[in-house]
Design an enzyme around this catalytic site. Structure first.
Site, short mmCIF file in Angstrom:
data_model
loop_
_atom_site.label_atom_id
_atom_site.label_comp_id
_atom_site.label_asym_id
_atom_site.label_seq_id
_atom_site.Cartn_x
_atom_site.Cartn_y
_atom_site.Cartn_z
CE1 TYR A 158 -1.23 7.55 -12.51
CE2 TYR A 158 -1.04 9.00 -10.60
CZ TYR A 158 -0.99 7.74 -11.16
OH TYR A 158 -0.71 6.66 -10.37
CD1 TRP A 209 -4.41 6.39 -7.82
CD2 TRP A 209 -5.69 5.05 -6.56
NE1 TRP A 209 -3.70 5.23 -7.56
CE2 TRP A 209 -4.48 4.40 -6.78
CE3 TRP A 209 -6.66 4.42 -5.79
CZ2 TRP A 209 -4.18 3.14 -6.26
CZ3 TRP A 209 -6.38 3.15 -5.27
CH2 TRP A 209 -5.15 2.53 -5.52
N1 LIG Z 1 6.23 12.52 -2.49
C1 LIG Z 1 5.47 11.57 -3.02
N2 LIG Z 1 4.53 11.90 -3.92
C2 LIG Z 1 3.75 10.95 -4.45
C3 LIG Z 1 3.91 9.60 -4.09
C4 LIG Z 1 4.91 9.26 -3.14
O1 LIG Z 1 5.12 8.09 -2.78
N3 LIG Z 1 5.66 10.28 -2.61
N4 LIG Z 1 3.10 8.65 -4.63
C5 LIG Z 1 2.54 8.93 -5.95
C6 LIG Z 1 1.51 7.97 -6.30
S1 LIG Z 1 2.01 6.33 -6.31
C7 LIG Z 1 0.24 8.31 -6.66
S2 LIG Z 1 -0.82 7.09 -7.22
C8 LIG Z 1 -0.20 9.72 -6.64
C9 LIG Z 1 -1.65 9.89 -6.20
O2 LIG Z 1 -2.12 11.13 -6.58
P1 LIG Z 1 -3.62 11.37 -7.05
O3 LIG Z 1 -4.19 10.14 -7.64
O4 LIG Z 1 -3.67 12.60 -7.85
O5 LIG Z 1 -4.32 11.62 -5.65
P2 LIG Z 1 -5.83 11.63 -5.22
O6 LIG Z 1 -5.90 12.43 -3.97
O7 LIG Z 1 -6.37 10.25 -5.18
O8 LIG Z 1 -6.53 12.45 -6.39
C10 LIG Z 1 -7.75 12.13 -6.94
C11 LIG Z 1 -8.57 13.41 -7.11
O9 LIG Z 1 -9.75 13.09 -7.83
C12 LIG Z 1 -10.88 13.69 -7.19
N5 LIG Z 1 -12.06 12.88 -7.51
C13 LIG Z 1 -12.55 11.82 -6.84
N6 LIG Z 1 -13.62 11.32 -7.46
C14 LIG Z 1 -13.83 12.08 -8.56
C15 LIG Z 1 -14.80 12.06 -9.61
O10 LIG Z 1 -15.68 11.22 -9.67
N7 LIG Z 1 -14.68 13.00 -10.58
C16 LIG Z 1 -13.71 13.95 -10.56
N8 LIG Z 1 -13.68 14.84 -11.56
N9 LIG Z 1 -12.78 13.99 -9.58
C17 LIG Z 1 -12.84 13.06 -8.60
C18 LIG Z 1 -10.51 13.71 -5.73
O11 LIG Z 1 -11.26 14.68 -5.04
C19 LIG Z 1 -9.01 14.00 -5.78
O12 LIG Z 1 -8.76 15.38 -5.74
O13 LIG Z 1 0.65 10.48 -5.78
C20 LIG Z 1 2.03 10.35 -6.14
N10 LIG Z 1 2.80 11.30 -5.36
N1 LIG Z 2 -3.77 3.95 3.22
C1 LIG Z 2 -3.32 4.13 1.98
N2 LIG Z 2 -2.86 3.07 1.26
C2 LIG Z 2 -2.38 3.27 0.01
C3 LIG Z 2 -2.37 4.55 -0.61
C4 LIG Z 2 -2.84 5.64 0.17
O1 LIG Z 2 -2.82 6.79 -0.28
N3 LIG Z 2 -3.29 5.40 1.44
N4 LIG Z 2 -1.90 4.70 -1.90
C5 LIG Z 2 -1.82 3.50 -2.75
C6 LIG Z 2 -0.93 3.72 -3.90
S1 LIG Z 2 -1.47 4.73 -5.15
C7 LIG Z 2 0.26 3.10 -4.04
S2 LIG Z 2 1.19 3.34 -5.43
C8 LIG Z 2 0.77 2.20 -2.99
C9 LIG Z 2 2.26 2.45 -2.73
O2 LIG Z 2 2.80 1.38 -2.05
P1 LIG Z 2 4.35 1.44 -1.62
O3 LIG Z 2 5.14 2.04 -2.69
O4 LIG Z 2 4.72 0.11 -1.14
O5 LIG Z 2 4.20 2.41 -0.37
P2 LIG Z 2 5.00 3.59 0.34
O6 LIG Z 2 4.11 3.91 1.50
O7 LIG Z 2 5.38 4.67 -0.57
O8 LIG Z 2 6.33 2.93 0.83
C10 LIG Z 2 6.40 1.80 1.65
C11 LIG Z 2 7.62 1.89 2.53
O9 LIG Z 2 8.81 1.83 1.77
C12 LIG Z 2 9.84 2.34 2.59
N5 LIG Z 2 10.95 2.82 1.77
C13 LIG Z 2 11.07 4.03 1.18
N6 LIG Z 2 12.25 4.09 0.52
C14 LIG Z 2 12.86 2.90 0.70
C15 LIG Z 2 14.11 2.35 0.26
O10 LIG Z 2 14.89 2.96 -0.46
N7 LIG Z 2 14.39 1.08 0.66
C16 LIG Z 2 13.56 0.36 1.43
N8 LIG Z 2 13.93 -0.88 1.74
N9 LIG Z 2 12.40 0.86 1.88
C17 LIG Z 2 12.04 2.11 1.50
C18 LIG Z 2 9.23 3.45 3.41
O11 LIG Z 2 9.70 3.38 4.74
C19 LIG Z 2 7.74 3.21 3.27
O12 LIG Z 2 7.07 3.14 4.50
O13 LIG Z 2 0.05 2.39 -1.79
C20 LIG Z 2 -1.34 2.29 -1.99
N10 LIG Z 2 -1.93 2.19 -0.69
MO LIG Z 3 0.17 5.05 -6.70
#
Ligand SMILES: Nc1nc2c(c(=O)[nH]1)N[C@H]1C(S)=C(S)[C@@H](COP(=O)(O)OP(=O)(O)OC[C@H]3O[C@@H](n4cnc5c(=O)[nH]c(N)nc54)[C@H](O)[C@@H]3O)O[C@H]1N2
Ligand SMILES: Nc1nc2c(c(=O)[nH]1)N[C@H]1C(S)=C(S)[C@@H](COP(=O)(O)OP(=O)(O)OC[C@H]3O[C@@H](n4cnc5c(=O)[nH]c(N)nc54)[C@H](O)[C@@H]3O)O[C@H]1N2
Ligand SMILES: [Mo]
Length: 752
Positions: free
Chosen positions: A112, A114
């Site tokens: 998994y 991005w």
């Molecule tokens: N506590 C907490 N944890 C969370 C979340 C949260 O809300 N709270 N959110 C979750 C969510 S929604 C997500 S999507 C995940 C995101 O977690 P990840 O998707 O694992 O985060 P990224 O840092 O985007 O990781 C992508 C990796 O791919 C590498 N990469 C980039 N381009 C390439 C390429 O072309 N080839 C290869 N081989 N590698 C490449 C980058 O250097 C990076 O290390 O985190 C989750 N974790």
């Molecule tokens: N700049 C930037 N943008 C991103 C990403 C990034 O890494 N960087 N990651 C992308 C990815 S993979 C994803 S999945 C999306 C995630 O998008 P979201 O899931 O919408 O984003 P979060 O930042 O986890 O949370 C948004 C807000 O929800 C609020 N929140 C947390 N818990 C609760 C709750 O129980 N109730 C309510 N009402 N609010 C709550 C928090 O205050 C937080 O600021 O963002 C995407 N956008």
């Molecule tokens: Mo995500």
């Protein structure tokens, strides 16, 4: 390659211009067509040429030489650099060994993450195609982002959540024209809409929210953080994890004050009567009154009632952030929001009903026709076994163990080899101390990475991958009307290779070279896939330039931003549910689901229910750990990407944790102080950011730091996943529940 170049490229955070000189990226500039460009690419020049790039193929000494592969040394071992041929020979030999001894069902290739934008060099597509060619792998289902929603919403609205999110929502212009009241659970934070999978060229979200405010739309931000919505919004600082209770209070008001749209409920939904019995307390002895709700969610009863009345009297859109379902019982607020919208009877009316994930990524709500993508075919996976994506530590720690998922009784595979390409699980997975234990189980871990991330450092075989600036690709994203030729801007850094070329080398050594490449190199694939995409688009009446022309032009805007994609979602269904039924068993919106009820899950019963979380401000555990931790996405980057450049900025690490003035004062913490954030699962350092924009008893520590523990295990960088909980949302969704976590904070002292 000319000495100096200026070229536009695309990325998950949008398009931007890259300036290069003598094979190096010197600076970046905004793309001219983007009115609100993201600052994320500013880190790029430093990150791409950073000392933390993986220079050469590297194999861990203990894995090569140690007894039992010295698995306990992962993360504390040295790496030996090898020439590509040797490293690929060793990797292929190991894949063959595991396959022969344990079968392909012992290989986990969920991988998994991005990765990067660009249609062909998408790391996940590449690794899955390769593993399919060698006999398959255990895969992963759904995403960290929305696994709970992906499980529940098909039961409720009868369509895949991604289809709902992309295709069945009110577009921004429709909201602007019709919506009078916008109630945003979890806000709509433009910070998150900077990014979108595959790209977002025009950053529109901030502009729309400003317009909504200017035209006098009532904006209600229900969130622990004020900054989750446009500044003019009414802020209701809710207790995290309690949105379902607040929605029940709103629903109770509608029901008891005669504001429910009975006609809509009768024609378009099923199961309301059973839900109503619960709402009124007939089934459990507790009426879900506004006073009851207020006690739980700490939004006062008068406000809840007033909002319910406003919702009923005006055209109202309820929006729910993805974050709400990344929590224990995260399915419930999603189901309950649809139920509330159905009671209001505005589903299928322009600018009314319910919407999910606005602001979460930039592509949601954009009025653009969705084109079929341009994707590398992945083949078929002969291994049908999978895990819900966030259950990886459970699987590695408990091979053979039984678990439940969405009505299925399943067993975890016995994994011997993990293959990761394009993700960073030591950034993204919850409860990293537990994950560390899980990570010791497999015999072999292979990672492709451009950088020495925490995950690469904990692998056995690390193969250096190029970044998008070192290879040619095509940029094209759902919900975006731009098409880019992404040129190769600089030579590969160090000895980095494209993931495709790495897999082609392995495939050839494993006698499936032809099956993997089909006789094409990456440039031939690019032309081939592009031509297929172009023919299909032309057949759909959309003009797309030939490859060479796009290459010369760098980018074009396709004529797909159009009024036909401002259809009112669910309008046909609302008009005639018999003629245009939903994909649910009843064809209707399921407020009670016989299917879910038949699973017998007490953590996801047959109708939306307030279920008390294990960790929340009302739990006994809050006496010991009195602060609720939310871990939102970082505003200055995408997850952990380009972290090396950010962490070089003086004072940027450990990450800032937002804490309310009152909580800080009680602990003797001042703005900028170094603090220790801890609970029973682990600890990290952070930098206090004292603020009035977060409700008392809640702290926010964004994700994205590269885990780097001190000797006692405390993370020095500020990764919230040392503290988060590694349990499924419920047996239905088994999604990530990171937002359910209690912690305590103390001033850092040198004794720590
Ligand atoms: N506590 C907490 N944890 C969370 C979340 C949260 O809300 N709270 N959110 C979750 C969510 S929604 C997500 S999507 C995940 C995101 O977690 P990840 O998707 O694992 O985060 P990224 O840092 O985007 O990781 C992508 C990796 O791919 C590498 N990469 C980039 N381009 C390439 C390429 O072309 N080839 C290869 N081989 N590698 C490449 C980058 O250097 C990076 O290390 O985190 C989750 N974790
Ligand atoms: N700049 C930037 N943008 C991103 C990403 C990034 O890494 N960087 N990651 C992308 C990815 S993979 C994803 S999945 C999306 C995630 O998008 P979201 O899931 O919408 O984003 P979060 O930042 O986890 O949370 C948004 C807000 O929800 C609020 N929140 C947390 N818990 C609760 C709750 O129980 N109730 C309510 N009402 N609010 C709550 C928090 O205050 C937080 O600021 O963002 C995407 N956008
Ligand atoms: Mo995500």
């Amino acid at each position: 390659m000319p000495d100096r170049q200026s070229r536009v490229t695309s990325s998950h955070w949008g398009a931007f211009r890259v300036l290069t000189e003598n094979g190096r990226i010197t600076s970046v500039e905004p793309f001219e067509a983007d009115n609100d460009p993201s600052g994320i690419p500013n880190s790029l020049p430093a990150a791409v040429h950073h000392a933390t790039r993986v220079a050469r193929p590297s194999i861990r000494r203990g894995w090569l030489e140690g007894k039992n592969r010295a698995r306990e040394l992962r993360g504390n071992d040295e790496f030996i650099e090898l020439p590509w041929d040797e490293a690929l020979d060793i990797t292929a030999t190991e894949l063959v060994r595991v396959r022969n001894e344990h079968g392909n069902q012992a290989i986990f290739g969920g991988s998994y993450g991005w990765a990067s934008a660009g249609r062909f060099h998408h790391a996940l597509g590449q690794v899955h195609r390769f593993l399919n060619c060698i006999g398959g792998y255990v895969s992963s289902l759904a995403s960290y982002s929305t696994a709970g929603a992906q499980a529940i919403m098909p039961h409720v609205l009868g369509m895949h959540f991604l289809k709902l999110g992309w295709g069945a929502q009110n577009a921004w212009p429709m909201i602007a024209e019709n919506t009078e009241t916008l109630v945003m659970f979890g806000g709509i934070n433009p910070k998150n809409s900077q990014v979108s999978m595959g790209g977002v060229t025009r950053h529109e979200t901030s502009g729309w929210l400003r317009k909504f405010a200017d035209q006098g739309m009532r904006l209600v931000n229900v969130s622990p953080q004020k900054t989750d919505a446009y500044e003019g919004s009414q802020w209701l600082p809710i207790v995290p994890g309690t949105d379902t209770a607040m929605m029940l209070g709103l629903a109770y008001t509608l029901e008891t004050e005669g504001l429910v749209d009975r006609d809509f409920l009768e024609r378009c939904t099923t199961g309301y009567e059973r839900f109503k019995a619960y709402l009124l307390g007939e089934t459990d002895g507790q009426a879900k009154t506004v006073d009851w709700a207020a006690e739980i969610c700490e939004i006062d009863a008068k406000t809840i009632r007033e909002i319910a009345l406003t919702m009923a009297r005006t055209r109202t859109l309820i929006t729910v952030a993805w974050s709400l379902q990344r929590a224990q019982h995260g399915e419930q607020p999603y189901w309950m929001a649809t139920t509330l919208a159905a009671m209001l009877g505005q589903i299928g009316l322009a600018g009314g009903g319910v919407g999910y994930g606005y602001g979460a990524i930039g592509g949601i709500g954009v009025a653009v026709r969705r084109l079929g993508g341009m994707t590398l075919p992945q083949g078929t996976n002969p291994i049908s076994d999978f895990i819900p994506v966030a259950r990886i530590a459970d699987m590695l720690l408990n091979p053979g163990a039984d678990y439940e998922f969405n009505g299925q009784h399943r067993q975890y595979a016995d994994i011997r080899l993990v293959y990761w390409c394009g993700g960073n699980p030591f950034h993204h997975h919850q409860d990293i101390n537990r994950f560390n234990r899980a990570w010791r189980q497999p015999e072999t871990i292979i990672v492709h990475e451009p950088w020495w991330t925490a995950t690469a450092k904990r692998a056995d075989i690390v193969l250096p991958a190029t970044t998008p600036y070192e290879r040619e690709d095509i940029g094209l994203a759902q919900g975006d009307s731009f098409l880019f030729h992404m040129d190769r801007l600089i030579p590969p850094v160090g000895e980095a290779r494209n993931d495709y070329d790495i897999f082609a080398g392995l495939a050839q050594r494993m006698d499936v070279g032809e099956a993997f490449t089909e006789g094409r190199d990456s440039s031939q694939w690019l032309h081939h896939l592009y031509d297929q995409f172009r023919q299909k688009a032309i057949a759909d009446g959309i003009e797309v330039p030939e490859f060479e022309q796009l290459c010369a032009q760098n980018w074009v805007e396709l004529p797909i931003a159009g009024s036909q994609y401002t259809e009112v979602p669910f309008a046909a269904f609302r008009e005639n549910p018999d003629a245009d039924p939903l994909g649910t068993p009843s064809g209707l919106i399921e407020i009670f689901s016989e299917t879910i009820d038949s699973f017998g899950y007490d953590d996801c019963p047959g109708h939306p229910t307030w279920l008390v979380p294990e960790e929340w401000l009302g739990a006994d555990l809050a006496e010991q750990f009195p602060l609720h931790l939310v871990s939102p996405q970082p505003g200055d980057k995408l997850h952990s990407q380009m972290e090396c450049a950010i962490s070089d900025i003086p004072g940027a690490r450990p990450t800032a944790i937002e804490i309310n003035i009152k909580d800080a004062r009680e602990r003797g913490i001042n703005d900028g102080d170094l603090v220790r954030v801890f609970n029973d699962r682990g600890a990290c350092q952070a930098r206090a950011h004292v603020s009035a924009h977060i409700r008392p008893s809640v702290v926010a520590l964004p994700t994205g730091a590269w885990y780097d523990p001190a000797n006692d295990g405390t993370d020095t960088q500020g990764n919230p996943n040392l503290l988060t909980r590694d349990r499924g949302t419920s047996r239905l969704g088994q999604g990530c529940s990171a937002h359910t976590a209690l912690v305590e904070i103390a001033l850092w002292s040198s004794k720590d």
